[in-house]
Motif scaffolding. Structure first.
Motif, PDB file in Angstrom:
ATOM      1  N   THR A  38      28.395  34.478  36.909  1.00  0.00           N
ATOM      2  CA  THR A  38      29.747  33.950  37.197  1.00  0.00           C
ATOM      3  C   THR A  38      30.062  33.077  35.874  1.00  0.00           C
ATOM      4  O   THR A  38      29.207  32.153  35.353  1.00  0.00           O
ATOM      5  CB  THR A  38      29.536  32.996  38.428  1.00  0.00           C
ATOM      6  OG1 THR A  38      29.215  33.553  39.415  1.00  0.00           O
ATOM      7  CG2 THR A  38      30.684  32.056  38.831  1.00  0.00           C
ATOM      8  N   ILE A  39      31.495  32.858  35.606  1.00  0.00           N
ATOM      9  CA  ILE A  39      31.973  32.001  34.845  1.00  0.00           C
ATOM     10  C   ILE A  39      32.510  30.890  35.479  1.00  0.00           C
ATOM     11  O   ILE A  39      33.714  31.227  36.289  1.00  0.00           O
ATOM     12  CB  ILE A  39      32.937  32.531  33.375  1.00  0.00           C
ATOM     13  CG1 ILE A  39      33.501  31.569  32.582  1.00  0.00           C
ATOM     14  CG2 ILE A  39      34.107  33.435  34.193  1.00  0.00           C
ATOM     15  CD1 ILE A  39      32.509  31.092  31.498  1.00  0.00           C
ATOM     16  N   ALA A  40      32.110  29.479  35.234  1.00  0.00           N
ATOM     17  CA  ALA A  40      32.693  28.528  36.095  1.00  0.00           C
ATOM     18  C   ALA A  40      34.008  28.297  35.834  1.00  0.00           C
ATOM     19  O   ALA A  40      34.752  28.356  34.861  1.00  0.00           O
ATOM     20  CB  ALA A  40      31.765  27.314  36.007  1.00  0.00           C
ATOM     21  N   ALA A  41      34.876  27.803  37.009  1.00  0.00           N
ATOM     22  CA  ALA A  41      36.205  27.060  36.736  1.00  0.00           C
ATOM     23  C   ALA A  41      36.242  26.134  35.735  1.00  0.00           C
ATOM     24  O   ALA A  41      35.306  25.278  35.676  1.00  0.00           O
ATOM     25  CB  ALA A  41      36.863  26.770  37.914  1.00  0.00           C
ATOM     26  N   GLY A  71      37.894  34.024  41.949  1.00  0.00           N
ATOM     27  CA  GLY A  71      37.699  32.975  43.308  1.00  0.00           C
ATOM     28  C   GLY A  71      37.211  34.021  44.163  1.00  0.00           C
ATOM     29  O   GLY A  71      36.133  34.640  44.078  1.00  0.00           O
ATOM     30  N   SER A  72      37.660  33.959  45.658  1.00  0.00           N
ATOM     31  CA  SER A  72      37.460  34.916  46.472  1.00  0.00           C
ATOM     32  C   SER A  72      38.058  36.289  46.659  1.00  0.00           C
ATOM     33  O   SER A  72      37.879  37.142  47.468  1.00  0.00           O
ATOM     34  CB  SER A  72      37.682  34.313  47.754  1.00  0.00           C
ATOM     35  OG  SER A  72      39.026  33.949  48.186  1.00  0.00           O
ATOM     36  N   ASN A 101      42.168  27.543  36.549  1.00  0.00           N
ATOM     37  CA  ASN A 101      41.134  26.805  37.077  1.00  0.00           C
ATOM     38  C   ASN A 101      40.266  27.241  38.262  1.00  0.00           C
ATOM     39  O   ASN A 101      40.051  26.719  39.205  1.00  0.00           O
ATOM     40  CB  ASN A 101      41.840  25.417  37.713  1.00  0.00           C
ATOM     41  CG  ASN A 101      40.840  24.283  38.107  1.00  0.00           C
ATOM     42  OD1 ASN A 101      39.695  24.104  37.375  1.00  0.00           O
ATOM     43  ND2 ASN A 101      40.939  23.344  38.581  1.00  0.00           N
ATOM     44  N   THR A 102      39.794  28.465  38.160  1.00  0.00           N
ATOM     45  CA  THR A 102      39.219  29.420  39.034  1.00  0.00           C
ATOM     46  C   THR A 102      37.946  30.273  38.394  1.00  0.00           C
ATOM     47  O   THR A 102      38.255  30.733  37.249  1.00  0.00           O
ATOM     48  CB  THR A 102      40.152  30.282  39.663  1.00  0.00           C
ATOM     49  OG1 THR A 102      41.207  29.733  40.269  1.00  0.00           O
ATOM     50  CG2 THR A 102      39.471  31.073  40.843  1.00  0.00           C
ATOM     51  N   ALA A 103      36.770  30.213  39.224  1.00  0.00           N
ATOM     52  CA  ALA A 103      35.765  30.875  38.519  1.00  0.00           C
ATOM     53  C   ALA A 103      36.045  32.538  38.850  1.00  0.00           C
ATOM     54  O   ALA A 103      36.680  32.916  39.459  1.00  0.00           O
ATOM     55  CB  ALA A 103      34.651  30.431  39.661  1.00  0.00           C
ATOM     56  N   ILE A 123      37.559  35.776  27.286  1.00  0.00           N
ATOM     57  CA  ILE A 123      38.332  34.810  26.657  1.00  0.00           C
ATOM     58  C   ILE A 123      38.945  33.824  27.359  1.00  0.00           C
ATOM     59  O   ILE A 123      39.082  34.155  28.780  1.00  0.00           O
ATOM     60  CB  ILE A 123      39.329  35.284  25.486  1.00  0.00           C
ATOM     61  CG1 ILE A 123      40.543  35.931  26.437  1.00  0.00           C
ATOM     62  CG2 ILE A 123      38.966  36.115  24.548  1.00  0.00           C
ATOM     63  CD1 ILE A 123      41.765  36.569  25.515  1.00  0.00           C
ATOM     64  N   ASP A 124      39.117  32.612  27.230  1.00  0.00           N
ATOM     65  CA  ASP A 124      39.840  31.536  27.745  1.00  0.00           C
ATOM     66  C   ASP A 124      41.289  31.384  27.230  1.00  0.00           C
ATOM     67  O   ASP A 124      41.409  31.471  26.119  1.00  0.00           O
ATOM     68  CB  ASP A 124      38.971  30.163  27.902  1.00  0.00           C
ATOM     69  CG  ASP A 124      37.973  30.261  28.644  1.00  0.00           C
ATOM     70  OD1 ASP A 124      37.840  31.210  29.785  1.00  0.00           O
ATOM     71  OD2 ASP A 124      36.949  29.554  28.490  1.00  0.00           O
TER      72      ASP A 124
END
Length: 128
Positions: A38-41, A71-72, A101-103, A123-124
């Motif tokens: 997981t890459i966090a939000a 997210g989900s 702003n979502t993992a 990338i972000d």
């Protein structure tokens, strides 16, 4: 699963960056049960997956599902067949974008006792 994949527009500076930039992040998960990386939000950032690799210490006892979630919401899904010993490599020519702003999470179902490793990089994108 939705039939729509969100990718970066073909002629934007961010699209060029998704093709040629070094990754901003790498996440790895490894276990003998269901495996998650997981890459966090992050506020004002949108994650974009460039590549994902799934490998096993031994062939899984049955077919397993690999999913990438925003997210989900499942935004990518593939089946890895039973008795696979080579790593499954997924390279996204246009980065697979999540929401701001979502993992983002890469998940593989139970591999039947084999150690499974999920590796993702990307990338972000700043979205102020």
């Amino acid at each position: 699963m939705s039939d729509t994949l969100t990718t970066l527009a073909a002629h934007s500076p961010q699209a060029e960056r998704s093709l040629y930039a070094m990754p901003d992040w790498v996440v790895i998960g490894s276990t003998t049960a269901a495996t998650t990386a997981t890459i966090a939000a992050v506020a004002i950032k949108q994650h974009a997956v460039q590549k994902a690799v799934v490998s096993f210490s031994a062939a899984p006892s049955g077919a397993v599902q690999f999913k990438i979630n925003d997210g989900s919401t499942v935004i990518f899904q593939a089946e890895i067949p039973a008795a696979t010993t080579a790593p499954a490599v997924y390279t996204f020519e246009r980065a697979l974008c999540g929401s701001v702003n979502t993992a983002m999470t890469g998940t593989v179902g139970d591999s039947g006792g084999a150690t499974c490793t999920v590796w993702m990089c990307g990338i972000d994108i700043l979205r102020p």
